[in-house]
Design a protein around this motif. Structure first.
Motif, PDB file in Angstrom:
ATOM      1  N   GLU A   1       0.858  -1.175   0.000  1.00 32.82           N
ATOM      2  CA  GLU A   1       0.000   0.000   0.000  1.00 32.82           C
ATOM      3  C   GLU A   1       0.899   1.232   0.000  1.00 32.82           C
ATOM      4  O   GLU A   1       2.108   1.127   0.232  1.00 32.82           O
ATOM      5  N   HIS A   2       0.314   2.393  -0.241  1.00 34.08           N
ATOM      6  CA  HIS A   2       1.106   3.618  -0.134  1.00 34.08           C
ATOM      7  C   HIS A   2       1.255   3.949   1.346  1.00 34.08           C
ATOM      8  O   HIS A   2       0.441   4.670   1.945  1.00 34.08           O
ATOM      9  N   GLY A   3       2.295   3.395   1.942  1.00 34.69           N
ATOM     10  CA  GLY A   3       2.541   3.584   3.366  1.00 34.69           C
ATOM     11  C   GLY A   3       3.816   2.874   3.752  1.00 34.69           C
ATOM     12  O   GLY A   3       4.447   2.200   2.930  1.00 34.69           O
TER      13      GLY A   3
ATOM     14  N   THR B   1       3.082   2.843  11.190  1.00 35.09           N
ATOM     15  CA  THR B   1       2.049   1.813  11.122  1.00 35.09           C
ATOM     16  C   THR B   1       1.356   1.772   9.766  1.00 35.09           C
ATOM     17  O   THR B   1       0.234   1.251   9.660  1.00 35.09           O
ATOM     18  N   GLY B   2       2.001   2.301   8.724  1.00 30.50           N
ATOM     19  CA  GLY B   2       1.401   2.252   7.403  1.00 30.50           C
ATOM     20  C   GLY B   2       0.113   3.052   7.316  1.00 30.50           C
ATOM     21  O   GLY B   2      -0.223   3.851   8.200  1.00 30.50           O
ATOM     22  N   ALA B   3      -0.641   2.813   6.240  1.00 31.56           N
ATOM     23  CA  ALA B   3      -1.869   3.562   5.989  1.00 31.56           C
ATOM     24  C   ALA B   3      -3.106   2.877   6.551  1.00 31.56           C
ATOM     25  O   ALA B   3      -4.178   3.479   6.604  1.00 31.56           O
ATOM     26  N   SER B   4      -2.969   1.601   6.943  1.00 28.96           N
ATOM     27  CA  SER B   4      -4.114   0.822   7.410  1.00 28.96           C
ATOM     28  C   SER B   4      -3.603  -0.299   8.312  1.00 28.96           C
ATOM     29  O   SER B   4      -2.436  -0.292   8.711  1.00 28.96           O
ATOM     30  N   ASP B   5      -4.469  -1.277   8.580  1.00 25.34           N
ATOM     31  CA  ASP B   5      -4.019  -2.426   9.367  1.00 25.34           C
ATOM     32  C   ASP B   5      -3.317  -3.479   8.519  1.00 25.34           C
ATOM     33  O   ASP B   5      -3.055  -4.589   8.991  1.00 25.34           O
ATOM     34  N   LEU B   6      -2.970  -3.137   7.285  1.00 25.13           N
ATOM     35  CA  LEU B   6      -2.307  -4.093   6.392  1.00 25.13           C
ATOM     36  C   LEU B   6      -1.021  -4.640   6.996  1.00 25.13           C
ATOM     37  O   LEU B   6      -0.696  -5.824   6.846  1.00 25.13           O
ATOM     38  N   PHE B   7      -0.273  -3.809   7.712  1.00 27.40           N
ATOM     39  CA  PHE B   7       0.998  -4.258   8.278  1.00 27.40           C
ATOM     40  C   PHE B   7       0.789  -5.385   9.293  1.00 27.40           C
ATOM     41  O   PHE B   7       1.658  -6.255   9.445  1.00 27.40           O
TER      42      PHE B   7
END
Length: 277
Positions: free
Chosen positions: A21-23, A39-45
Motif C-alpha cells: 500500500e502507499h505507506g 504503522t502504514g496507511a491501514s491495518d495491512l501491516f
C-alpha cells in the motif's frame, strides 16, 4: 549491537502472499526488544506480520515519524491489538494536516488513549541502542519537501514545515544506522543532525523514503552529491523515493543500494554483516 529490520508495509511487494500500500511500517528488533517504526496507511501491516510469522503483541514501543495518514493509519488497530506498547512521537503529530485541500493527517486522534503516548522533544534512547531523534534542523533548504503540504495551527492554515518529523537511530559501538520515513525535512539534513549528535561514528545504513519520486533532477542531485561524500555502507530506499530514483542511485552507488520491498535486513557491528532480501 545486532539488530534486524523487517518491512511490514511498503508501496511495492513481491511474492509470499504479502500485500503493499502507499505507506510504510518497519519492525526493528534490537536484542530482546521490539520497536515498530510507523504503522502504514491501514491495518495491512498487521496482516503482513501474521503472514511473516511475526508476533507484534510484545512490541514495546511504536515510533511515529510524522503525522501523515500513510504512516499513522494503522495506529488505532495496533493499539487495540497490543495493550502494552507506548507511542513515541512529537506533540505536533496531532496537528491537522493537508495536501493542498485534502486532509491527510492522523485519523480520529480523539479516539486514541493519550496516556499511552510518550511525547519527546530531544534525542531519547527508548530501548538500549535505539534512539528517537526529533531535532532535525534544516541546513540545506534545497533538500526539503514541503510543497503542497499545509497544517492547521491555532485555527489557521499554514505551510507545513514538518515540525512533527523525527528519525530513528540505531547506535552501535563503531557506527550508526539512520531510519527515516519520508524525510520531508531532508535526508541530508537528518544525517547532518544525527552525525552532530553522535560524533565520530560512521554510517552503516541509511534507510527510508526520501520524498523525491516526483522531484526535479536538482533535488535528486543534492541528495546524491551529499551521499557521495558521506556514503554509508548500505543505502536502502523505499516508499516515497520512487523506483526511478532507486535506479539512479544504483547507477551511481552500485551494490551499496537496495530497494526495500518487504525484506529482512540483518546488520551488526561485525565486518561480515549478514543480509537477506
Amino acid at each position: 549491537m545486532n539488530y534486524k529490520i523487517t518491512t511490514l508495509a511498503e508501496n511495492s511487494v513481491y511474492g509470499k502472499g504479502l500485500q503493499g500500500e502507499h505507506g510504510l511500517s518497519l519492525l526493528v528488533e534490537a536484542g530482546e526488544h521490539k520497536v515498530l517504526f510507523d504503522t502504514g496507511a491501514s491495518d495491512l501491516f498487521l496482516r503482513n506480520a501474521r503472514l511473516l510469522g511475526l508476533d507484534l503483541s510484545d512490541v514495546e514501543y511504536v515510533v511515529l515519524s510524522h503525522g501523515h495518514r500513510d504512516h499513522t493509519g494503522g495506529l488505532y488497530a495496533f493499539l487495540k491489538m497490543n495493550s502494552v506498547a507506548k507511542v513515541v512521537c512529537k506533540r505536533e503529530v496531532f496537528r491537522k494536516k493537508f495536501k493542498n485541500e485534502r486532509e491527510n493527517g492522523m485519523l480520529h486522534p480523539e479516539a486514541l488513549d493519550k496516556s499511552r503516548f510518550w511525547l519527546v522533544d530531544e534525542t531519547t534512547e527508548i530501548v538500549p541502542g535505539v534512539f528517537a531523534f526529533p531535532d532535525v534542523k534544516v541546513v540545506d533548504r534545497n533538500d526539503t519537501h514541503f510543497e503542497h503540504f499545509f497544517t492547521e495551527i491555532e485555527g489557521e492554515m499554514r505551510p507545513d514545515t514538518f515540525e512533527d518529523e523525527l528519525a530513528l537511530v540505531l547506535k552501535g559501538e563503531k557506527s550508526l544506522s539512520v531510519l527515516s520515513a519520508c524525510s520531508h525535512r531532508g535526508i541530508t539534513n537528518i544525517i547532518r543532525a544525527v552525525q552532530n549528535a553522535f560524533p565520530g561514528l560512521g554510517l552503516k545504513l541509511v534507510m527510508g523514503g526520501f520524498h523525491i519520486h516526483n522531484a526535479e533532477e536538482e533535488k535528486f542531485n543534492v541528495i546524491s552529491a551529499f551521499l557521495g561524500m558521506k556514503l554509508p555502507k548500505r543505502l536502502g530506499v523505499c516508499h516515497c523515493t520512487g523506483i526511478d530514483k532507486y535506479a539512479l542511485f544504483r547507477q551511481q552507488f552500485n551494490d551499496r543500494v537496495f530497494y526495500n520491498y518487504t525484506c529482512l535486513l540483518y546488520t551488526s557491528d561485525a565486518a561480515d554483516d549478514g543480509e537477506s532480501v
